[in-house]
Every structure is written in C-alpha cells, then in structure tokens.
Scaffold this active site. Sequence first.
Site, mmCIF file in Angstrom:
data_model
loop_
_atom_site.group_PDB
_atom_site.id
_atom_site.type_symbol
_atom_site.label_atom_id
_atom_site.label_comp_id
_atom_site.label_asym_id
_atom_site.label_seq_id
_atom_site.Cartn_x
_atom_site.Cartn_y
_atom_site.Cartn_z
ATOM 1 C CE LYS A 210 -3.221 2.291 2.996
ATOM 2 N NZ LYS A 210 -3.411 2.879 4.509
ATOM 3 C CD GLU A 216 9.666 -5.812 7.026
ATOM 4 O OE1 GLU A 216 9.657 -5.293 5.744
ATOM 5 O OE2 GLU A 216 9.507 -6.328 8.023
ATOM 6 N N GLY A 271 -4.173 -1.667 5.891
ATOM 7 C CA GLY A 271 -3.639 -2.771 4.960
ATOM 8 C C GLY A 271 -4.444 -4.035 5.139
ATOM 9 C CG HIS A 388 -2.929 -34.919 19.009
ATOM 10 N ND1 HIS A 388 -3.520 -35.969 20.454
ATOM 11 C CD2 HIS A 388 -4.379 -34.992 18.418
ATOM 12 C CE1 HIS A 388 -4.556 -36.709 19.844
ATOM 13 N NE2 HIS A 388 -4.672 -35.727 18.659
ATOM 14 C CE LYS A 516 6.419 -0.026 10.046
ATOM 15 N NZ LYS A 516 5.289 0.327 8.604
HETATM 16 O O1 LIG Z 1 1.302 -2.455 2.586
HETATM 17 P P1 LIG Z 1 2.522 -1.641 2.861
HETATM 18 O O2 LIG Z 1 1.939 -0.279 2.717
HETATM 19 O O3 LIG Z 1 3.623 -3.203 2.167
HETATM 20 O O4 LIG Z 1 2.304 -1.851 4.333
HETATM 21 C C1 LIG Z 1 2.404 -3.821 4.978
HETATM 22 C C2 LIG Z 1 2.510 -3.460 6.522
HETATM 23 O O5 LIG Z 1 2.517 -3.017 6.638
HETATM 24 C C3 LIG Z 1 2.580 -2.409 7.888
HETATM 25 O O6 LIG Z 1 1.758 -0.789 7.873
HETATM 26 C C4 LIG Z 1 2.463 -2.513 9.547
HETATM 27 O O7 LIG Z 1 3.863 -2.311 9.626
HETATM 28 C C5 LIG Z 1 0.640 -2.881 8.200
HETATM 29 O O8 LIG Z 1 -0.184 -2.337 8.694
HETATM 30 C C6 LIG Z 1 0.622 -3.320 6.897
HETATM 31 O O9 LIG Z 1 -0.382 -4.355 6.408
#
Ligand SMILES: O=P(O)(O)OC[C@H]1O[C@](O)(CO)[C@@H](O)[C@@H]1O
Length: 553
Positions: A210, A216, A271, A388, A516
Amino acid sequence: MDTTMTTPLTQQPAWQALLQQRQALESQSLRQAFADDPDRAERYQVQAAELLLDYSKNRIDDATLAHLFDLARGAQLEQQRDAMFRGDIINRTEGRAVLHTALRNSRQDTLQAEGANVIPEINQTLAKMKAFVEEVHSGQRTGYTGKAFTDVIAIGIGGSFLGPKVATEALRPYAKSLRLHYVANVDGTSLVEKLKKVDPETTLVLMSSKSFTTQETLANTESARDWFLQSGASQQDVAAHFVAVSSNVPAAVEFGISADNIFPMWDWVGGRYSLWSAIGLPIALAVGFDHFEQLLRGAEAMDSHFLEAPLEQNMPVIMGMLSLWYSNFFDAQSQVILTYDHYLRGLPAYIQQLDMESNGKSVDDAGNPVAHSTGPVIWGGEGTNGQHAYHQLLHQGTAIIPADFILPLSSHNPLGRHHNMLAANCLAQAQALMQGKNLDEAKAELAGKALSEADLDRLARHKVMPGNRPSNTLVMEQLTPATLGALIALYEHRTFVQGALWNINSFDQWGVELGKVLGNAVLAEIEAESASYAQDSSTNGLIKLLRQGSLKA
Ligand SMILES: O=P(O)(O)OC[C@H]1O[C@](O)(CO)[C@@H](O)[C@@H]1O
C-alpha cells in the site's frame, strides 16, 4: 458527525450492571444451564450470510446479554458503524475514512469519501483486475519469451500478504492452474526457497505494498528483479513480468514498474482490511475472477447483516460483545481461533493481525489512557492438531481462554469417515470445555483401580476439569468463496465493534513505527565501515557480534 462517546464506558450504568452480573454468574454452571433449559442452544444462535453462530456455550444469560447490548447502545455503536459505512473520517489520527466495505458494495453507485465518489474508481480497478486475470489465464498475456505464465511470486507483508495467502489456501478447491508462491519475510531464505521452484521465463512477480515504502517488500522485489535479470532477461523484459499493487503509484513507477502494470488502492483502505481491493489480485489469479467476486459478495452479505440486523440478532455485534465481556470482566488476556478445516489453517494468523494491529491500543480517541483492557492476544491453529498440544491448557490451565470453533458441515475432500471424525472432535472439544469433569466424576472413573483412598483422591484431582470455559461454534455448509468472504467480514466487524466500544482507533498502527526507525539505525551500524556503537550496551554488543560473525571475543 463526532461520534466520540460522552460518557466513558466504565461509567455507563450498563458497565456497572455487568460488574454485578459477573458476580452473579460466578456460581453459574454452564452444564447446569443446559440441563435446566433444553432450548438454550436454540435461543443463543444466529444465522447470517450462510453462517451459523452457536453462542450458547458462553458465560451468559438473558440479563447479561441485555446489559451488553445496552452498553453497545450507550457507546453509540450503531452510529459509529453507520459513520464507517458512510465514509466519515473515523480514522482520526491519520485523517482517513475507513471504507473496506465500499470495495464489496454492489448496491451503491455513489459513495463520497475524502471529497470524491469512490465507487467509479473501485469499479475501474475491478475491471482492470478482471481483464488482467483473464489475459494471464488465457495465455494472451505471456512472459518475455512468449511462454504462458505458470507461477506467481506474490511479494508483500502484513495486510498485503496475510489476506491473499489465507484466501488462496482456503479456496484451493477452486484453484486454476497458476501456482502462487507467497514471500513476506525479509529473510532471504524465504525468497530463495521460492525462486528455486520457478522458471523466470514463466513467472509473474506481483508486489503488493500500500505504502510502497515497506523495507521487506522493496528488498524482496529488488532481489526478485536481480534474479530475473541474472537469468538472461533484459531490463525491458521487466515490464512483462513485474506488476504492483499500491496506493503510491508514483513510487511504483519510480521503482521501474510499468504504469500499465500498477493496480491502485487507496488511503481509505487499511492494510489489514485490504484483501477486497487490488491487494486481492493474487487471489483472483489463483482461483479466477468469478470466485474473487463471490468472495466479495459473501462479505457484502455480512455487511448488510451488520448494518441492518438489530443488535440482539447481529452476529458481529454478538461476537464483539462476547469478546469484550471476557476481556473486560473475566480478565481473559487471550482468545483462540480453532479451525476444523485444513483449508482454513492460516485463518488464525490472519485474525491475529486483523485484531491485534487494530485493537492493540492503550489510549482512547482523545489520547487519554483507557480505563480497561483492550485487544486480547489472538492465536490458534487447526483442529485436530491443537488437541494434542495446547488444548491441555485450554481445558485445565489457570486462564480462561474463550475459543471460536469454525467448522464446515461438509468437506471438499470426502474421505471415508474423516470428516465425521473431524467434526466429532470439534463438537466434543467445545463440549468438554463447557461441561468439564468434577471431582466425583473423576473419582468414579478411578473406582475399581487398585489405589489407596489417598492416592485415588490425589489422582482424581489431577483429572478434574473445571468446565465453564466459553466457546462459540461457527458453522457453514461448505467452505466456498462466499462463506469465506462472510467469515472474514464477520471478524472485521467483530474487531470494529470492540474498538468502537473501547473508543480506540482501530485503524491506525503507530505502535509498529518505532521498531522500523530503530531498525534502520541498527542496519546502518551493522553495515557501516566503522561502527560508532551509539546504541545501548546490549544492542551494541549484539551489533558487534553480527559484524564479527563470530561469538569469540
Ligand atoms: O502494504 P504496505 O504498505 O507494504 O504495509 C504492509 C503492512 O505493514 C504495516 O503497515 C505494519 O508495518 C501493516 O499495517 C501493513 O499491512
């Protein structure tokens, strides 16, 4: 409309009444309640959007429910709900509307949010997704060497990962031939292991972010692009293989994604509420656009129910209020989601993000500390595996952990007696939690064993199960795109109900930000030519070890 509550929750008469109710129910035995009232299950049951909720195995009676609904009315739950659906700016710390429900709204042509009618752009994006999916499936859209796509590497994290992954897994019986591989973690192993399975010539890389700033996702996409280029493809070929979903279109273009291959989403979709948007493109690629649409329709049916049903018969409201009842009046710190369908094995992790990122807050809308607990820890797994493992603690541990059992009536894979066994285990677990086993019963079981009176008494105490452990059972005829959509929307609204009652903002997530920022500083130290070791001594020591790559001093 400012829907901020005037009377704080804990000062409402219904809250006080519930405190007394909690005392009154101290001596309640659920087993006895069922014995006294043969209609209990029927009375505490509701159906909506092809789902049935049996909430009879909860620590409630009619008076409790009445007070819970009073509390909801006192908190202006209905007005808050309507404000969300209407597109009011209810995410006040980010100045945003919250309109995931608009993404599955087939009834309205107009919905103004943040100064614009959002429906046309939603429909345009759905049309673009449909065309794209059909072109990929038909082989009209191919890789750079003209070969049809066989695999999709879907890169994203959090809400840009969990919803698509869970839905793709859940709808496996509807899968087309494209293979979906999800990569979220920045751990290179995750990407490397997925790339080993695919051929660059027939692989589509779909990155979802988003914000288009997530470390990552950017790192994984860059590495996937390197892999693609190293395989012999040229920079020009990237356009045929790399697609992005983002609300930050300029950043996606700057990254090198062709503008035609960018699917938009919007600020007014959180998100963790976004699988209904273009973030759901991997789902449509996996199961076809028609099934993706059915998923939307299932969610829409739950939206209509949430909007229209009286609180007393409103499934998300009932579940939200029960959840609040245990969090605030029984000190239940966690809740467990137990899915009795292998295809739903990922759902607990999805609900974990949905609920914990939404309601893991400790200040109210005005920024003041809340006077009660908020979001519980959500965890879980698939039955019968958990039986289990952690079910021991559910049955005999010191904490009350309310459970949601989720069970389709029939399996997509009928195999001998397997489904009956699975279903029997599900029902029996809920029953065992509810009825428990008292000391007399435990002793009776041991009667006839060669035990002294003292040993029998001691052993029997270990076998006692307290019972009165609450659970919901959610049932659907079959796991379909529509029932999955309804189920996920149900949990979205359950989360909303609790956030609304607690007067917290369920739609921001400031708590994830500090890590972050610090992560960037730590990364700079790890990679610096010479580290300044400007952190605390623990972090400095660990950075030193990483730089050395050895534990030796
Ligand atoms: O879609 P993006 O902006 O990469 O964010 C991924 C995820 O990271 C977050 O902002 C949390 O770090 C979530 O709320 C979101 O779903």
